[in-house]
Design an enzyme around this catalytic site. Structure first.
Site, mmCIF file in Angstrom:
data_model
loop_
_atom_site.group_PDB
_atom_site.id
_atom_site.type_symbol
_atom_site.label_atom_id
_atom_site.label_comp_id
_atom_site.label_asym_id
_atom_site.label_seq_id
_atom_site.Cartn_x
_atom_site.Cartn_y
_atom_site.Cartn_z
ATOM 1 N N LYS A 173 72.710 38.070 8.178
ATOM 2 C CA LYS A 173 71.739 39.040 8.697
ATOM 3 C C LYS A 173 70.402 38.377 9.039
ATOM 4 O O LYS A 173 69.790 38.659 10.053
ATOM 5 C CB LYS A 173 71.527 40.127 7.649
ATOM 6 C CG LYS A 173 70.591 41.237 8.083
ATOM 7 C CD LYS A 173 70.382 42.234 6.952
ATOM 8 C CE LYS A 173 69.497 43.394 7.384
ATOM 9 N NZ LYS A 173 69.124 44.275 6.289
ATOM 10 N N GLN A 174 69.933 37.536 8.132
ATOM 11 C CA GLN A 174 68.588 36.969 8.308
ATOM 12 C C GLN A 174 68.504 35.636 7.577
ATOM 13 O O GLN A 174 69.364 35.332 6.751
ATOM 14 C CB GLN A 174 67.540 37.926 7.760
ATOM 15 C CG GLN A 174 67.553 38.097 6.256
ATOM 16 C CD GLN A 174 66.844 39.364 5.801
ATOM 17 O OE1 GLN A 174 67.444 40.430 5.722
ATOM 18 N NE2 GLN A 174 65.565 39.248 5.477
ATOM 19 N N TRP A 215 59.310 42.914 -0.567
ATOM 20 C CA TRP A 215 58.982 41.481 -0.638
ATOM 21 C C TRP A 215 58.392 40.992 0.683
ATOM 22 O O TRP A 215 57.769 39.946 0.749
ATOM 23 C CB TRP A 215 60.222 40.643 -1.030
ATOM 24 C CG TRP A 215 61.240 40.427 0.062
ATOM 25 C CD1 TRP A 215 61.886 41.381 0.773
ATOM 26 C CD2 TRP A 215 61.729 39.177 0.574
ATOM 27 N NE1 TRP A 215 62.751 40.821 1.681
ATOM 28 C CE2 TRP A 215 62.676 39.464 1.581
ATOM 29 C CE3 TRP A 215 61.463 37.841 0.275
ATOM 30 C CZ2 TRP A 215 63.361 38.466 2.293
ATOM 31 C CZ3 TRP A 215 62.147 36.843 0.987
ATOM 32 C CH2 TRP A 215 63.076 37.167 1.979
ATOM 33 N N ASP A 216 58.561 41.794 1.717
ATOM 34 C CA ASP A 216 58.014 41.475 3.036
ATOM 35 C C ASP A 216 56.536 41.088 2.933
ATOM 36 O O ASP A 216 56.059 40.211 3.650
ATOM 37 C CB ASP A 216 58.086 42.701 3.964
ATOM 38 C CG ASP A 216 59.489 43.258 4.135
ATOM 39 O OD1 ASP A 216 60.277 43.139 3.199
ATOM 40 O OD2 ASP A 216 59.768 43.825 5.197
ATOM 41 N N GLU A 266 71.365 40.220 3.442
ATOM 42 C CA GLU A 266 71.933 41.417 2.806
ATOM 43 C C GLU A 266 73.340 41.736 3.304
ATOM 44 O O GLU A 266 73.923 42.742 2.900
ATOM 45 C CB GLU A 266 71.006 42.613 3.023
ATOM 46 C CG GLU A 266 69.707 42.475 2.239
ATOM 47 C CD GLU A 266 68.721 43.612 2.501
ATOM 48 O OE1 GLU A 266 68.927 44.368 3.458
ATOM 49 O OE2 GLU A 266 67.749 43.721 1.733
HETATM 50 C C1 BGC Z 1 65.705 43.304 5.174
HETATM 51 C C2 BGC Z 1 64.891 43.074 3.916
HETATM 52 C C3 BGC Z 1 63.547 43.742 4.080
HETATM 53 C C4 BGC Z 1 63.689 45.204 4.466
HETATM 54 C C5 BGC Z 1 62.361 45.845 4.800
HETATM 55 C C6 BGC Z 1 65.806 44.799 5.435
HETATM 56 O O1 BGC Z 1 66.521 45.014 6.628
HETATM 57 O O2 BGC Z 1 66.998 42.773 5.026
HETATM 58 O O3 BGC Z 1 64.727 41.694 3.711
HETATM 59 O O4 BGC Z 1 62.843 43.640 2.888
HETATM 60 O O5 BGC Z 1 64.501 45.322 5.610
HETATM 61 O O6 BGC Z 1 61.766 45.210 5.881
#
Ligand code: BGC
Length: 766
Positions: A598-599, A357-358, A486
C-alpha cells in the site's frame, strides 16, 4: 486521475459548474485558519449532492463504536470532528421563490480558490425557471489574523427583471455528520436570539459538553432605493436568520456583508460565550469587510514570505506545491498544544479529524522548517500531555510502558480494527522519531530533560514488553504486527517495526547519556520520577544487540516481513488498469495474499534512518519494493520520491512528486470528495526540500545536495533553521543561498562547507 481544475500559479479554478464534481470542488476549495474551517460549499441553498462542512478544531464527539465482533481492548467510541453550526449560508428568495442552485441554469460560472489572499470567490450568472437572469458574486474568508472570525461578501444583481429580492443570512445549528455511527445528531440547542442585523445561537454537544456560540451580524449596501427595505427576524428550532427584503430594478446590485464569530468553551467560560462572540463580531463589523480582508491577507502574506516555494518553468507543479503549503497553513497554526492535524484537516469528516502517526512521521518537518520552533514543540507537547493515557492504553492490552493510540483526540485510542488498534504499533516509534528530529533540527536538548525523556522511556518500556525472545535463534522478535503497509496484517517481524523499535531503544539510551552529562540534576529527578532501574538499560541494550531483521540473502534486500518472499511476486505494471486502485476493486482477502504494497514500508525505514545505509543498499531495496507498491495511501509517493532523488532516479522522483503534490487537485485515488489529504501535503513539501533539495541536518549542520528536475528551469524554497531564515535558490548550474534573517553561520552544499554571511548570500557554481 482527472484534470478538472484550471492550472494557475496562485489560483485553483473551476470554470463551468459540474454537479458530479461538486464534492470534489468543495474539498479542494476548503478554507481554514487553524481554529476552524469550512468546505467550499455554495453560499445559497443547493439541494444537489454536497457535503456541507463547518468544523471547529478540537470540538469533537465520542460516537459510540460500531463493530461486528467486539474484541477486548477495543475503544468504546470513535472521536469525530463535528460538523458544527453553519454560518456560511445566505438563503435567497427572488419574487418569493427560494433560490436553489440545483434547479437553475448556469450561464457563466467560476469558483476560485485564491491561495495568495486566502479566499474563495464564486461568481456566476444564473437563469431560473421564469427566465430571470441573476448575477451573483460571493467572496469569503476565514480570518488568519483573528481566529474566531469569518466574513462573506455577497452581491446579487437582477440582469433582466425588476423585482423583490429577499436575502436571509442565517445560522443553522440543525447539522449532522454523514459518518455518524447511529444516524444521531450531536448538537442540542442552548440559547439563541436575533435582534435586527445581529443574531446568535449557542449549541452544546450531547456528550462532553462542548459549548459553541456562533454569532453573525450583517450590513447591506444597495445601489437602488434603500427606503423600501424591511428586516424580519426568523427564529426556528436550532436556527436563527434575519430576512432582508428589498425591491431591485434591473442592473441594481445589492451587496450584503455577513460577519461571523465562533466562540467556544475551549477558550472561554460558558457564560461568556455570547458576550465574547458579540464583542469580537462588533469589532469585525466596525472594521468592515475590506479592512478585515486586508488584515487577513497580510497575515497570509507573512506566511507565504516564510514558506513559499517558487518553481520556474512548470505551472502545474507551482500550483500544486502552493496548494499543499496553503492547506497546511490553513490547518494548523501551532498556537494551542491541545490541537493537532487530522488527515483531512477541516476539509471533510473522514478519519474523524483525529491525530494519527501522520503528524509525527509526515507533518512534523514542514512545521519545523517553516515556522517558529514553538509550533513543532507544541506538536510534541501534545503527545507529552497524552502520556498517561498512552500508559493506560498499553496496560489495557496487557503491556508495559506507553502505547500511543493510532487514532486519537484526547489521548485515548479510538480506532477499532484489531489489525490496526492492537497491531500497528510502529506508530510509537514515530513519536520518538519526532523528538529526535526536533532536537536534531533545533539543537534544543533541554526539551529532552523537560519533556522528551519521559516519553522515550515509557515508549521503550512498551517495546521491551512487546518483543519476545526466541532462544533457538537467540534473537528478539516482534510478532503479530501491521507495518506501515496496511495491506498485510498480523505479520511477524515487520522489518520496519523491528528496525524502528531497536532504533528507539538506542535513542533513549543515547538521550540518557546526554542528560547524565548535561543536565545531571534534572536526570536524577527524572530517574526517580520514572523509577528507572539500570537493569532496564541492560535489557534494552540486549534487545538492540539481538533484534531479528528479516533479510533476503539472494537479493541482498531487507525482507518486509517474515514470509514476504513466499508470496507470488508480481509487479504493479503487470496489473490491469481495472484492478486499480486495489482497495476499490479487490477483496480484502486477495489484497492480503498478494505481494502488493500500500505505502512505503521498508523504504519508510530507509527514509527515517537514512544515514545508516549506503547508496547501493538503498537502490537495491528501492528497485525491489517500488515496482510492487500501489501508493494507495497518500503518504506513499512522497517517501519514495525523496529516496528516488537520493539515488539519482530523477524522472521517477519527479513522477512521484507530481503524484503526491497533485493527489487532490487531480483526484489520483478517486477519494478527494471525502476531503483533502492534508497530512500527506507535508510529504509533498519534503519531496522538494529533502528530495530535490537534498536537505538534511547532519551533526548540527544544515546540508543540501540540490538538483533541478528536468521539467523545471529553477526553483527556490524558504527554510527557517535555528533563527536563520534562508532562501535556497536552485538553478541548473548555480545554487544561491540567501540569508534573510540571522547571523553568519556554516552550511554544507554537496561535499563542501560554506559560510553564509548575515544579510548576504553564498553562490555555488555546479
Ligand atoms: C494509511 C495510514 C494513515 C491513515 C491516515 C491510511 O490509509 O495507511 O498510514 O495513518 O491512512 O492518513
Amino acid at each position: 486521475m482527472e484534470k478538472y481544475f484550471l492550472v494557475d500559479e496562485w489560483n485553483v479554478i473551476e470554470e463551468g459548474f459540474n454537479p458530479d464534481k461538486n464534492r470534489l470542488t468543495e474539498s479542494v476549495m476548503s478554507l481554514g485558519n487553524g481554529y476552524m474551517g469550512i468546505r467550499g460549499n455554495f453560499t445559497e441553498y443547493y439541494s444537489g449532492d454536497s457535503l456541507k462542512g463547518t468544523y471547529i478544531a478540537g470540538v469533537y464527539y465520542p460516537d459510540k463504536t460500531r463493530v461486528g465482533w467486539w474484541k477486548i481492548g477495543y475503544p468504546e467510541y470513535f472521536a469525530k470532528v463535528l460538523n458544527a453550526p453553519d454560518f456560511t449560508t445566505i438563503d435567497v428568495y427572488i419574487e418569493d421563490e427560494r433560490l436553489d442552485l440545483a434547479k437553475v441554469k448556469f450561464k457563466k460560472f467560476k469558483r476560485t480558490l485564491n491561495m495568495k489572499t486566502g479566499c474563495l470567490n464564486i461568481e456566476f450568472t444564473i437563469c431560473d425557471g421564469k427566465n430571470r437572469e441573476t448575477e451573483i458574486k460571493t467572496k469569503k474568508f476565514i480570518s488568519m489574523a483573528k481566529g474566531e472570525v469569518a466574513a462573506i461578501s455577497y452581491s446579487i444583481t437582477p440582469l433582466n427583471y425588476d423585482g423583490k429580492i429577499e436575502l436571509i443570512p442565517l445560522i443553522d445549528g440543525d447539522v449532522s455528520n454523514e459518518d455518524s455511527n447511529y444516524g444521531e445528531k450531536f448538537w442540542d440547542e442552548v440559547e439563541k436570539n436575533v435582534d435586527g442585523l445581529y443574531g446568535y445561537i449557542t449549541m452544546k454537544t450531547k456528550k462532553l459538553d462542548f459549548f459553541v456560540c456562533t454569532s453573525m451580524k450583517y450590513d447591506v449596501y444597495c445601489s437602488g432605493n434603500k427606503n423600501k427595505t424591511e428586516i424580519e427576524p426568523i427564529v426556528k428550532e436550532k436556527y436563527v436568520g434575519s430576512k432582508y427584503k428589498t425591491y431591485c430594478n434591473i442592473g441594481e446590485t445589492i451587496t450584503l456583508y455577513k460577519y461571523a464569530a465562533v466562540t467556544s468553551n475551549r477558550y472561554y467560560k460558558n457564560e461568556e460565550l455570547v458576550s465574547k462572540g458579540k464583542e469580537i463580531l462588533e469589532e469585525a463589523f466596525l472594521k468592515g469587510f475590506d479592512n478585515l480582508f486586508e488584515e487577513h491577507s497580510k497575515a497570509l502574506e507573512h506566511q507565504w514570505k516564510e514558506s513559499d516555494i517558487v518553481i520556474d518553468g512548470d505551472v502545474e507543479s507551482q500550483q500544486a506545491i502552493r496548494f499543499n503549503i496553503f492547506h497546511l497553513n490553513q490547518t494548523y497554526n501551532g498556537k494551542d498544544p491541545r490541537l493537532n492535524i487530522g488527515p483531512k484537516g477541516f476539509t471533510g469528516e473522514k478519519y474523524g479529524g483525529s491525530t494519527y502517526w501522520d503528524t509525527e512521521a509526515f507533518c512534523f518537518p514542514f512545521y519545523l522548517s517553516t515556522h517558529d520552533k514553538s509550533v513543532a514543540r507544541n506538536l510534541l507537547i501534545y503527545r507529552y500531555n497524552h502520556l498517561e493515557k498512552a500508559k493506560e492504553n498499553a496496560k489495557k492490552l496487557g503491556l508495559k510502558g506507553a502505547l500511543y493510540p493510532m487514532v486519537t483526540m484526547n489521548g485515548e485510542e479510538c480506532h477499532n480494527e484489531w489489525e490496526i488498534t492492537f497491531e500497528e504499533i510502529h506508530r510509537n516509534a514515530a513519536i520518538s522519531y519526532a523528538i529526535y528530529s526536533y532536537v536534531r533540527y533545533t539543537g534544543d536538548e533541554e526539551y529532552l530533560s523537560d519533556y522528551g525523556f519521559e516519553v522515550l522511556v515509557e515508549i521503550s518500556r512498551f517495546w521491551e514488553s512487546r518483543v519476545n525472545y526466541n532462544p533457538l535463534k537467540d534473537k528478539y522478535m516482534i510478532l503479530g504486527v501491521t507495518g506501515p503497509n496496511e495491506y498485510e496484517n498480523n505479520v511477524n517481524n515487520n522489518w520496519y517495526t523491528n528496525t524502528m523499535a531497536a532504533w528507539n531503544l538506542s535513542y533513549t539510551l543515547k538521550v540518557c547519556e546526554i542528560l547524565k552529562k548535561k543536565y545531571p540534576e534534572k536526570y536524577k529527578v527524572l530517574k526517580e520520577k520514572l523509577k528507572l532501574q539500570d537493569i532496564e538499560f541492560e535489557k534494552w541494550q540486549d534487545i538492540i544487540n539481538k533484534m531479528y531483521y528479516p533479510y533476503v540473502e539472494s537479493l541482498k534486500i531487507f525482507e518486509q516481513q517474515d514470509g514476504y518472499m513466499d508470496k507470488e511476486q508480481k509487479l504493479v505494471s503487470e496489473l490491469s488498469k481495472d484492478d486499480l486502485p486495489l482497495n476499490q476493486n479487490w477483496s480484502w482477502d486477495r489484497i492480503l495474499r498478494s505481494c502488493f504494497i500500500k505505502q512505503a514500508d521498508v523504504i519508510q525505514g530507509i527514509y527515517f534512518l537514512n544515514e545508516r545505509y549506503d547508496l547501493d543498499t538503498i537502490k537495491r531495496n528501492f528497485d525491489f519494493y517500488e515496482p510492487r507498491t500501489v501508493h494507495e495511501s497518500s503518504l506513499s509517493a512522497c517517501i519514495y520520491s525523496i529516496i528516488a532523488s537520493q539515488i539519482g532516479y530523477q524522472n521517477k522522483a519527479y513522477e512521484l512528486f507530481l503524484r503526491s503534490s497533485r493527489l487532490d487537485l487531480d483526484n489520483y485515488n478517486n477519494d478527494t470528495n471525502d476531503g483533502l489529504h492534508i497530512t500527506s501535503m507535508a510529504g509533498t513539501w519534503m519531496t522538494i526540500t529533502q528530495g530535490f533539495g537534498g536537505m538534511k541536518v547532519i551533526n548540527d549542520m544544515l546540508c543540501f545536495k540540490p538538483y533541478v528536475p528536468s521539467k523545471w528551469k529553477s526553483y527556490s524554497f524558504k527554510i527557517l533553521f535555528r533563527e536563520h531564515l534562508l532562501k535556497i535558490d536552485v538553478k541548473k548550474d548555480v545554487i544561491t543561498i540567501y540569508q534573510e534573517r540571522g547571523n553568519e553561520f556554516i552550511i554544507k552544499v554537496f561535499d563542501d562547507e560554506y559560510t553564509v554571511p548575515q544579510n548576504g548570500s553564498v553562490i555555488i557554481k555546479k
